[in-house]
Design a protein around this motif. Structure first.
Motif, PDB file in Angstrom:
ATOM      1  N   ASP A   1       0.836  -1.208  -0.100  1.00 27.58           N
ATOM      2  CA  ASP A   1      -0.024  -0.219   0.026  1.00 27.58           C
ATOM      3  C   ASP A   1       0.875   1.318  -0.064  1.00 27.58           C
ATOM      4  OD1 ASP A   1      -2.248  -1.450  -0.217  1.00 27.58           O
ATOM      5  OD2 ASP A   1      -2.932  -0.847   1.948  1.00 27.58           O
ATOM      6  N   VAL A   2       1.862   1.141   0.731  1.00 30.54           N
ATOM      7  CA  VAL A   2       3.091   2.534   0.649  1.00 30.54           C
ATOM      8  C   VAL A   2       3.416   2.674  -0.701  1.00 30.54           C
ATOM      9  CG1 VAL A   2       5.264   3.596   1.435  1.00 30.54           C
ATOM     10  CG2 VAL A   2       3.413   2.158   2.932  1.00 30.54           C
ATOM     11  N   SER A   3       3.768   1.635  -1.572  1.00 32.02           N
ATOM     12  CA  SER A   3       4.226   1.701  -2.970  1.00 32.02           C
ATOM     13  C   SER A   3       3.073   2.415  -3.719  1.00 32.02           C
ATOM     14  CB  SER A   3       4.692   0.178  -3.687  1.00 32.02           C
ATOM     15  OG  SER A   3       5.277  -0.672  -2.492  1.00 32.02           O
TER      16      SER A   3
ATOM     17  N   HIS B   1       6.595  15.648   3.156  1.00 25.33           N
ATOM     18  CA  HIS B   1       5.219  16.102   3.702  1.00 25.33           C
ATOM     19  C   HIS B   1       4.376  14.883   3.717  1.00 25.33           C
ATOM     20  CE1 HIS B   1       2.080  19.085   4.047  1.00 25.33           C
ATOM     21  NE2 HIS B   1       1.235  18.219   3.141  1.00 25.33           N
ATOM     22  N   PHE B   2       4.274  14.230   2.914  1.00 30.12           N
ATOM     23  CA  PHE B   2       3.394  13.045   2.723  1.00 30.12           C
ATOM     24  C   PHE B   2       3.775  11.972   3.430  1.00 30.12           C
ATOM     25  CE2 PHE B   2       1.842  16.225  -0.513  1.00 30.12           C
ATOM     26  CZ  PHE B   2       0.293  16.283  -0.296  1.00 30.12           C
ATOM     27  N   PHE B   3       4.796  11.597   3.845  1.00 33.33           N
ATOM     28  CA  PHE B   3       5.318  10.442   4.416  1.00 33.33           C
ATOM     29  C   PHE B   3       6.111  11.043   5.667  1.00 33.33           C
ATOM     30  CE2 PHE B   3       4.516   8.805   0.130  1.00 33.33           C
ATOM     31  CZ  PHE B   3       3.824   7.817   0.404  1.00 33.33           C
ATOM     32  N   PRO B   4       5.545  11.784   6.632  1.00 32.02           N
ATOM     33  CA  PRO B   4       6.421  12.257   7.561  1.00 32.02           C
ATOM     34  C   PRO B   4       7.378  11.402   8.210  1.00 32.02           C
ATOM     35  CG  PRO B   4       4.113  12.997   7.869  1.00 32.02           C
ATOM     36  CD  PRO B   4       4.058  11.884   6.707  1.00 32.02           C
TER      37      PRO B   4
ATOM     38  N   LEU C   1      -3.315  13.926  -0.736  1.00 29.54           N
ATOM     39  CA  LEU C   1      -3.325  12.784  -0.339  1.00 29.54           C
ATOM     40  C   LEU C   1      -3.371  12.851   1.234  1.00 29.54           C
ATOM     41  CD1 LEU C   1      -0.701  10.840  -2.423  1.00 29.54           C
ATOM     42  CD2 LEU C   1      -2.975  10.318  -2.385  1.00 29.54           C
ATOM     43  N   GLU C   2      -3.751  11.978   2.028  1.00 24.87           N
ATOM     44  CA  GLU C   2      -3.667  11.780   3.402  1.00 24.87           C
ATOM     45  C   GLU C   2      -2.182  11.446   3.853  1.00 24.87           C
ATOM     46  OE1 GLU C   2      -5.331  12.462   7.145  1.00 24.87           O
ATOM     47  OE2 GLU C   2      -6.409  12.637   5.201  1.00 24.87           O
ATOM     48  N   PRO C   3      -1.487  12.501   4.739  1.00 22.90           N
ATOM     49  CA  PRO C   3      -0.179  11.962   5.175  1.00 22.90           C
ATOM     50  C   PRO C   3      -0.103  10.792   5.658  1.00 22.90           C
ATOM     51  CG  PRO C   3      -0.566  14.350   5.525  1.00 22.90           C
ATOM     52  CD  PRO C   3      -1.845  13.702   5.093  1.00 22.90           C
ATOM     53  N   LEU C   4       1.046   9.923   5.653  1.00 20.82           N
ATOM     54  CA  LEU C   4       1.165   8.541   6.155  1.00 20.82           C
ATOM     55  C   LEU C   4       2.476   8.592   7.013  1.00 20.82           C
ATOM     56  CD1 LEU C   4      -0.135   5.554   6.116  1.00 20.82           C
ATOM     57  CD2 LEU C   4       1.566   5.064   4.469  1.00 20.82           C
TER      58      LEU C   4
ATOM     59  N   LYS D   1       5.732   7.586   9.048  1.00 17.26           N
ATOM     60  CA  LYS D   1       6.735   6.387   8.959  1.00 17.26           C
ATOM     61  C   LYS D   1       6.358   5.616   7.807  1.00 17.26           C
ATOM     62  CE  LYS D   1       6.069   7.011  13.812  1.00 17.26           C
ATOM     63  NZ  LYS D   1       5.612   6.092  15.078  1.00 17.26           N
ATOM     64  N   GLY D   2       5.717   5.894   6.705  1.00 16.34           N
ATOM     65  CA  GLY D   2       5.593   4.950   5.535  1.00 16.34           C
ATOM     66  C   GLY D   2       6.955   4.687   4.489  1.00 16.34           C
ATOM     67  N   ILE D   3       7.703   5.777   4.815  1.00 14.56           N
ATOM     68  CA  ILE D   3       9.232   5.470   4.127  1.00 14.56           C
ATOM     69  C   ILE D   3      10.247   5.664   5.418  1.00 14.56           C
ATOM     70  CG2 ILE D   3      10.773   6.656   2.693  1.00 14.56           C
ATOM     71  CD1 ILE D   3       8.390   7.515   0.975  1.00 14.56           C
ATOM     72  N   SER D   4      11.037   4.591   5.354  1.00 12.20           N
ATOM     73  CA  SER D   4      12.010   4.564   6.588  1.00 12.20           C
ATOM     74  C   SER D   4      12.847   5.881   6.119  1.00 12.20           C
ATOM     75  CB  SER D   4      12.754   3.131   6.480  1.00 12.20           C
ATOM     76  OG  SER D   4      11.796   2.445   6.662  1.00 12.20           O
ATOM     77  N   TYR D   5      13.567   5.898   4.880  1.00 10.28           N
ATOM     78  CA  TYR D   5      14.608   6.951   4.530  1.00 10.28           C
ATOM     79  C   TYR D   5      14.766   6.891   2.990  1.00 10.28           C
ATOM     80  CZ  TYR D   5      17.965   2.860   4.148  1.00 10.28           C
ATOM     81  OH  TYR D   5      18.573   1.604   3.875  1.00 10.28           O
ATOM     82  N   ILE D   6      15.425   7.972   2.421  1.00  9.22           N
ATOM     83  CA  ILE D   6      15.803   8.094   1.320  1.00  9.22           C
ATOM     84  C   ILE D   6      17.140   8.321   0.944  1.00  9.22           C
ATOM     85  CG2 ILE D   6      15.533   9.971  -0.720  1.00  9.22           C
ATOM     86  CD1 ILE D   6      12.818  10.957   0.588  1.00  9.22           C
TER      87      ILE D   6
END
Lengths: 402, 402
Positions: A281-283, A330-333, A362-365, A367-372
C-alpha cells in the motif's frame, strides 16, 4: 596491479555499482546460462552512495576456494558462483593458449579467497546480487589479468549483474544464440551524458522480499500468458523509444516509459499463478503521489520504478529534486527520533506551496518511508588502489567477520 | 399483471440479482452501445441476500419521466437511462406494428415514474449498477408487456447488467456486429445445476472505489498493451475451459480459472497508464490466505475473485464453507462490538485444527474484513406479486425518500 605480500598472497580489491532497470528483465529462456526472454536497460547508480566491494586473494598456500559475504562464510559450491569462477578460469586458459603470456603471473591451480560486502542492506530489494556478482567477476578478471566479454560471465552469476559491468546507461541484449555468447551488456551512453539526471531511493521497508526473483520469474514464465506477449511484442519497440529518449535527454518520454515498464512488470507478477505481489500500500501511495505531482505541473517531472520489493526508485532532474523530496517528506512524515531521513547527495530545502500540497491532496502517512538515498548515475566497476582497504588481511582471512 | 389504481396509474414491481464474473469484462470496443472487447461469464447470486427492487408506474397524468434511486431523485436524462427507455419503447412499437395488440394496455406516450433501491450498499464494489439496470429493463418490459432480447437493452444501461437478466451461470457473448444485436447474454446452466456451490462476499471496505469502472476500462483500452492480447488471445480458450468446468461441476478447474482471470484483470489495471489499483493490502492478504489454505489441502477448495474494488468474492463448495469462514474469522478477527460478522445463509461452526492455522501461518489482522455475506447462486429477475411492496405510493411518488 595485484599486490603480493610477504606470504606470497596476491590481493586485488574492486568495487562495483548497483543498477536500476528502466526496461525490466523478468523471465529466463535458459535457467542455467541465465538467458532472458527480453532485452533490458538500466541506469548504473553512483558508487559514492551504493556499492559492493570485493577483495580476492590468491595463493599457492590456500587449500581451497572460500568466500565470505558481509562477514559470513558462505558455501563456495553454490552453482552460480562456480559458473563465474569456471568461466573466468576458462578465459585465462584461452588467453594463455592463444600465446599471451603477459598475464601468467598466477597459476590457475591456485585457490582463491573471496570477501565481499555491500554498503547497503542486502535483500532490501536493491539488487545487491547484481552489484555483488559484477564485483566478483571484475575483481577476478583484474587478479588474473584477463579482459574480454566479462558481462557474459557476470550474467551467469545473476542476470542483471551483467548491466553493472558498465557505468551510465546500459542495455543487456537478450541475444539469440543458444550458448548465450551474444547475451551481453553494452553501454548505451556514459554517465556523463546526462549529468542532470538524479535518482532517489525511497526505502519503504527492509523486510526480506516475499518471493525471491529467481523463483518468481520462473513461475511467471510457466504460468503468465501475458509475459510471453510482453517479451515478444512489447519490449522491442519500447527499447528503441527508451534509447532515443536517453540519447535526446528527453526526460518526459524517459520517465513515462520507465513508469509504464515498471507497471507492466508488476502486472506480469500479478498475472502469475499463484500471483506475486511486490508492491504494497505504501508503494501504491508513492505511485499515486508521483502521478498527482506530475499532473499538477502538466508534465512528467518525476518517474517511479519498482523492482522485486516495495522500495521505490525515483528518477528526476536536478532542478526538481529538492521540491520533490520536500513533497515526499510532507506526505510521508519521517519518524522524528529515527536516524537521518535523507542520505547521499545533499538536497537543498524549499518550502512547499499550499497550492501544490492541496493539488496532491493525499492523506499524510507517517513513517511510511524509512529513509531516502539521493544519488545519480555513475561509472562501472573500479579498482581500489589503497591496499589498506582490502577486506582480507595478510593471512588471507577477513579482517572483520561476524 | 400490471396493477391499475383508482387514479389510473399502472404499477409493476420486480427484483433483479447481482452477478459476479468469473471471466471478467474489462474494456469496450464501442462506448455508446457498450460492446465489450471480450466475452465474459458470471454466476448470478441469490436474491434472498442481494437484490435490486424497482417499481415502475405509468400514467396519462404523469407530466414527465422521473427516477428515484435509493430514495433520492436522479436525473432522468442520463444517457444510459435514456438508452434503456428508448430501446424498450422501440421494442413495444415494433411489437405493435407487427400487429400484436395483446400488449397495448398502455399508451407509449404515457410517462413513467421509476423507483429503485438495493438491499446492499451502492458503490461497495458489488455491481449495484448491473442489478439496477437489469431490474429497470425487466420491470419496464413487464409493464409494457414486451419480451424479446432484453439483455441487449440492459447491456446499454451497464454492460454487465445483461448477465443479471438470467439466473445461474451466464455468458455474455461479445458479439461481432457493429450494431450490437449479437452482444447478448445467454444462460449456460441454471442455478439448480450446481447446488453445492457457495459464495462468500468478504466486505473489506465500504469506501467508494477510487476509479469508476467506466473511466478505468476506457483508460485501459487506450493505454494497456496487455489488454488487447488478453481479449484476442487469452479469453476465448479460457471461456471454453470455464464452461466445461461448470458443466462438469469440476470445482478445482472452475476455481483456478476464476482466480487466474481475476488476477489477469487486475494485471491489466496495473498495466494501464496511469495504473489503476483496486486491490489493497487486505485484498492481497485474502489472496495469500486462499492459496495457503488450498496448498494445505493440496487441492483448490476455495477461489477468490475481485471486481473494481477491494472486496473479495469467494467461491467454494458447501462442505468447505464452515471451515473456511472459521479460517477467515481467525485471520481477520472481527470488531467485537460491531454488527453481526456473518450475514446471509447460515454457516455451521467448526473448530480449527492448530495444524491448519499453523500451515497458513499468517499474522492475524484485526478488523481487516467488516463482514461476510454468505449466499449461493440464484434465479434471474422476478416479478413481485405483493402489491404492498411497491416502492411508489398511490400518488406515483416514492413511499419513502431521503
Amino acid at each position: 596491479m595485484p599486490e603480493k605480500t610477504a606470504r606470497d598472497i596476491t590481493f586485488v580489491t574492486c568495487t562495483a555499482p548497483v543498477n536500476i532497470a528502466v526496461i525490466k528483465y523478468w523471465g529466463k529462456r535458459d535457467n542455467d546460462l541465465i538467458l532472458p526472454v527480453n532485452s533490458s536497460l538500466s541506469v548504473t547508480l553512483h558508487q559514492d552512495q551504493l556499492k559492493s566491494t570485493t577483495t580476492v586473494a590468491c595463493s599457492a598456500h590456500f587449500k581451497e576456494d572460500r568466500i565470505w559475504l558481509n562477514g559470513k562464510e558462505e558455501n563456495i559450491n553454490q552453482p552460480r558462483l562456480q559458473s563465474c569462477l569456471k568461466e573466468i578460469r576458462r578465459l585465462v586458459r584461452k588467453r594463455r593458449s592463444d600465446g599471451d603470456t603477459s598475464t601468467d603471473v598466477l597459476s590457475l591451480s591456485h585457490k582463491v579467497h573471496i570477501c565481499s560486502e555491500n554498503n547497503f542492506p542486502t535483500a532490501a530489494g536493491l539488487a545487491s546480487s547484481a552489484a555483488g556478482y559484477a564485483c566478483l567477476v571484475y575483481t577476478l578478471s583484474r587478479l588474473l589479468g584477463v579482459e574480454g566479454e566479462l558481462s557474459a560471465i557476470a550474467r551467469q552469476g545473476s542476470g542483471s549483474a551483467c548491466r553493472s559491468m558498465y557505468g551510465g546507461f546500459v542495455q543487456w541484449h537478450m541475444g539469440m544464440q543458444a550458448d548465450g555468447k551474444d547475451s551481453v551488456a553494452e553501454q548505451v551512453e556514459p554517465e556523463s551524458h546526462w549529468p542532470e539526471l538524479r535518482i532517489l531511493i525511497l526505502v519503504v521497508s527492509a523486510e526480506r522480499k516475499p518471493v525471491g526473483s529467481t523463483a518468481g520469474m520462473q513461475t511467471s514464465v510457466e504460468t503468465s500468458s501475458l509475459l510471453k506477449h510482453r517479451a515478444q511484442a512489447v519490449v522491442s519497440t519500447r527499447m528503441d523509444e527508451m534509447i532515443l529518449a536517453i540519447r535526446q535527454r528527453d526526460f518526459s518520454t524517459f520517465g513515462e516509459l520507465t513508469m509504464r515498464d515498471s507497471n507492466q512488470f508488476h502486472a506480469i507478477c500479478l498475472d502469475t499463478y499463484p500471483p506475486i505481489f511486490y508492491l504494497n500500500d505504501v508503494s501504491r501511495r508513492i505511485i499515486s503521489l508521483v502521478h498527482r505531482y506530475n499532473h499538477h505541473y502538466r508534465e512528467t517531472r518525476v518517474a517511479y520504478t519498482f523492482d522485486a520489493g516495495p522500495n521505490a526508485v525515483i528518477y528526476t532532474l536536478q532542478q526538481h529534486v529538492s521540491e520533490f523530496v520536500q513533497v515526499v517528506t510532507h506526505f510521508f512524515p519521517p519518524e522524528t527520533n529515527g536516524g537521518e531521513f535523507l542520505k547521499g547527495l545533499p538536497v537543498g530545502s524549499v518550502s512547499l506551496s499550499d497550492e501544490l500540497t492541496r493539488a496532491i491532496g493525499l492523506e499524510p502517512l507517517p513513517k511510511g518511508i524509512s529513509y531516502i538515498i539521493s544519488t545519480k548515475s555513475g561509472p562501472g566497476p573500479q579498482t581500489v588502489e589503497d591496499t589498506s582497504l582490502h577486506l582480507l588481511g595478510p593471512d588471507g582471512l577477513p579482517k572483520t567477520s561476524t
